[in-house]
Design a protein around this motif. Structure first.
Motif, PDB file in Angstrom:
ATOM      1  N   PRO A 190       0.680  -1.380   0.035  1.00  0.00           N
ATOM      2  CA  PRO A 190       0.003  -0.004   0.141  1.00  0.00           C
ATOM      3  C   PRO A 190       0.812   1.304   0.132  1.00  0.00           C
ATOM      4  O   PRO A 190       0.538   2.234  -0.453  1.00  0.00           O
ATOM      5  CB  PRO A 190      -0.830  -0.160   1.142  1.00  0.00           C
ATOM      6  N   ARG A 212       0.698   3.990  -2.830  1.00  0.00           N
ATOM      7  CA  ARG A 212       0.411   5.535  -2.635  1.00  0.00           C
ATOM      8  C   ARG A 212       1.532   6.528  -2.983  1.00  0.00           C
ATOM      9  O   ARG A 212       1.322   7.459  -3.312  1.00  0.00           O
ATOM     10  CB  ARG A 212       0.074   5.447  -1.231  1.00  0.00           C
ATOM     11  N   ASN A 260      -0.419  -7.291  -5.296  1.00  0.00           N
ATOM     12  CA  ASN A 260       0.460  -6.591  -4.247  1.00  0.00           C
ATOM     13  C   ASN A 260       1.859  -6.384  -4.798  1.00  0.00           C
ATOM     14  O   ASN A 260       2.279  -7.519  -5.701  1.00  0.00           O
ATOM     15  CB  ASN A 260       0.714  -7.123  -2.718  1.00  0.00           C
TER      16      ASN A 260
END
Length: 265
Positions: free
Chosen positions: A187, A191, A225
């Motif tokens: 994440p 981001r 991921n």
């Protein structure tokens, strides 16, 4: 037809993330990629758009990110702050390299390390011997507050190769061991890339940081991921890794602000 509209929509969405584009090409267009196909982490043109001549940390609270993954090669320290008014992420990075390998690295990396060391100490420091001297790295970190007029809120690091350094710093600063697993770090990586593409990152010019950004490639698990793949990156990526490690604390802050005291399951 509806199916074509969906394909076009999926393609437009996938273009924003190289990993999704690979999956789209494979699943939807039957374009199979070789096992050694490399996926660049960043569009370098977008990265360059975020470059500025200087960033100021005066009066700001900063996060320091450290990547000491290989003491016989390039290591990185990044300073990062978020401007709470504009949402911009301010970034400055510095490299450390053992003096005994400078000549070799000039040839392999095609970067003018000797000139950088002599004329731009803000970009890189060469430490004596065959290994990066962690005492000099620690001294640089400890002088950040006085040199840049800021306050260190925390120091984030990848514990590989830097336990002694972080143990020493932990006597005076909050230190955070950043777990770089698919589930926990993906994440942050995604981001950080969005911040670059949205033009919210302002990174102070450093050709070694640019070199690391251009080298970075990713690997992907079955759940889409991602992680930075140091083994398949053609050259070093340490300054970029240190930058994303620092940014991980900003992501944690944003998550805490979003969910407050609620328990997320």
């Amino acid at each position: 037809p509806d199916i074509m509209k969906k394909l076009i929509s999926d393609f437009e969405s996938a273009k924003k993330e190289p990993e999704k584009l690979q999956l789209f090409l494979t699943k939807n267009l039957n374009c199979w990629l070789t096992s050694d196909s490399l996926t660049s982490y960043l569009d370098f043109n977008e990265w360059k758009k975020c470059e500025v001549d200087n960033v100021s940390f005066r009066g700001r609270e900063v996060i320091v990110g450290v990547d000491m993954s290989k003491s016989t090669d390039l290591c990185g320290v990044s300073i990062l702050a978020k401007d709470e008014y504009t949402g911009e992420i301010l970034l400055k990075s510095k490299a450390f390299l053992p003096k005994d390998v400078v000549q070799q690295k000039e040839i392999s990396d095609k970067l003018a390390y000797n000139a950088y060391i002599q004329h731009h100490p803000e970009w890189i420091t060469a430490t004596e011997g065959k290994y990066v001297n962690q005492v000099e790295v620690e001294e640089y970190i400890r002088n950040i507050e006085s040199n840049y007029g800021c306050r260190i809120r925390a120091i984030s690091f990848d514990s590989w190769g830097s336990l002694h350094l972080m143990s020493s710093l932990s006597r005076d600063y909050e230190v955070i061991d950043t777990k770089m697993s698919y589930k926990l770090f993906s994440p942050t990586l995604k981001r950080f890339r969005e911040v670059v593409y949205d033009g919210l990152l302002k990174h102070e010019y450093n050709p070694i940081l640019n070199f690391c950004a251009a080298n970075a490639v990713t690997k992907t698990d079955l759940s889409e991921n991602i992680l930075l793949d140091k083994k398949k990156s053609v050259n070093r990526i340490d300054l970029l890794v240190a930058s994303v490690i620092a940014y991980s604390e900003v992501v944690d802050d944003e998550t805490n602000e979003q969910y407050g005291d609620y328990c997320v399951i």
